[in-house]
Design an enzyme around this catalytic site. Structure first.
Site, PDB file in Angstrom:
ATOM      1  N   SER A   1       0.866  -1.175   0.000  1.00  0.00           N
ATOM      2  CA  SER A   1       0.000   0.000   0.000  1.00  0.00           C
ATOM      3  C   SER A   1       0.902   1.224   0.000  1.00  0.00           C
ATOM      4  O   SER A   1       2.090   1.122   0.321  1.00  0.00           O
ATOM      5  CB  SER A   1      -0.883  -0.003   1.255  1.00  0.00           C
ATOM      6  OG  SER A   1      -1.510   1.243   1.461  1.00  0.00           O
TER       7      SER A   1
ATOM      8  N   TYR B   1      -3.163  -1.123  10.306  1.00  0.00           N
ATOM      9  CA  TYR B   1      -2.996  -1.386   8.879  1.00  0.00           C
ATOM     10  C   TYR B   1      -1.571  -1.063   8.441  1.00  0.00           C
ATOM     11  O   TYR B   1      -0.950  -1.826   7.689  1.00  0.00           O
ATOM     12  CB  TYR B   1      -3.996  -0.555   8.088  1.00  0.00           C
ATOM     13  CG  TYR B   1      -4.051  -0.856   6.614  1.00  0.00           C
ATOM     14  CD1 TYR B   1      -4.592  -2.051   6.149  1.00  0.00           C
ATOM     15  CD2 TYR B   1      -3.592   0.062   5.666  1.00  0.00           C
ATOM     16  CE1 TYR B   1      -4.660  -2.330   4.785  1.00  0.00           C
ATOM     17  CE2 TYR B   1      -3.654  -0.207   4.306  1.00  0.00           C
ATOM     18  CZ  TYR B   1      -4.191  -1.400   3.873  1.00  0.00           C
ATOM     19  OH  TYR B   1      -4.251  -1.674   2.527  1.00  0.00           O
TER      20      TYR B   1
END
Length: 269
Positions: A130, A144
């Site tokens: 990401s 996350y």
């Protein structure tokens, strides 16, 4: 010979977009997911084998691999999309939630690559990180970020280890895209706000900011096309950054004390 790929999270936004693109280019796709409804929708489609998979269970991963072996002894690609996003303050998040994020996003990727490695005689591994994997972690996105920082480190180690077998390990770093996971993040902020002791107003504010950003999110088909290129070019890059958020990326060029002060102002809104 028809090329084949194993894709985790195969019924989700990214996974489904890539599955459809590969099939359109003549590949056979083993689309794996824990979403039974999504798997049922794929099961009748040509050149797609839908496989149930729980990436938190090594037994489930092995069962998925055994199913693939019934069809082929060689994969051209393993692509790891399976993941979840949970938001909340680091001092308030439940331990089980943080553990779940790490178990699915990081350890799930590790389990799949470990079990499926023998089928990758000349294939490629794609680990989906990401923009969070290279950005300094934002407030309320710590769990996350922990998982994606882990994906970055794991992928680097794996890439160097597998270099002697000429098996590329490719990192994909998406920015905001229009997927169900990203859409659910806004509700996640609002839910966290209701349950927060220390950050109710801040979580609501961040939820509103994320909602605005999501309106500009990119189509998953764009990411699918990037990954398709990474799977088919002769010499793929080690890292593909795709549509990183300009504002968040700009913060990375600032001295850390300045970017910290910006976040403090936002939190004091």
């Amino acid at each position: 010979m028809k090329k084949s790929a194993f894709i985790t999270g195969g019924t989700g936004g990214f996974g489904l977009a890539l599955t459809e693109l590969l099939v359109n280019h003549g590949w056979h796709v083993f689309a794996a997911d824990c979403n039974q409804q999504g798997l049922a929708a794929l099961s009748s489609k040509t050149n797609i084998t839908a496989i149930p998979l729980d990436v938190t269970s090594i037994e489930s991963v092995q069962a998925a691999c055994d199913e693939v072996k019934k069809h082929t002894d060689n994969l051209d690609a393993v692509i790891n999309f399976a993941g979840i996003l949970r938001v909340g303050p680091m001092i308030e998040m439940d331990e089980k939630v943080v553990q779940q994020v790490l178990d699915i996003n990081l350890m799930g990727t590790w389990r799949v690559n470990k079990v499926f490695f023998p089928l990758l005689k000349h294939g490629r591994i794609v680990n989906v990180s990401s923009e969070t994997g290279w950005h300094t972690a934002s407030p309320f996105n710590g769990a996350y970020a922990m998982s994606k920082y882990g994906i970055e480190a794991y992928s680097d180690a794996l890439r160097r280890e597998l270099s002697i077998f000429n098996i590329p390990v490719i990192k994909i770093q998406p920015g905001p895209f229009k997927t169900s996971m990203v859409a659910a993040t806004v509700d996640g902020f609002y839910t966290a706000a209701k349950n927060s002791e220390h950050y109710q107003s801040q979580l609501k504010h961040f939820g509103n900011l994320v909602d605005e950003a999501n309106q500009k999110a990119a189509d998953p088909a764009l990411l699918a096309s990037v990954i398709y290129d990474a799977l088919t070019v002769k010499k793929p890059k080690t890292v593909y950054s795709v549509k990183a958020d300009p504002g968040r990326s700009f913060l990375e060029w600032l001295p850390i004390r300045i970017s910290d002060s910006i976040f403090k102002k936002i939190l004091s809104h």
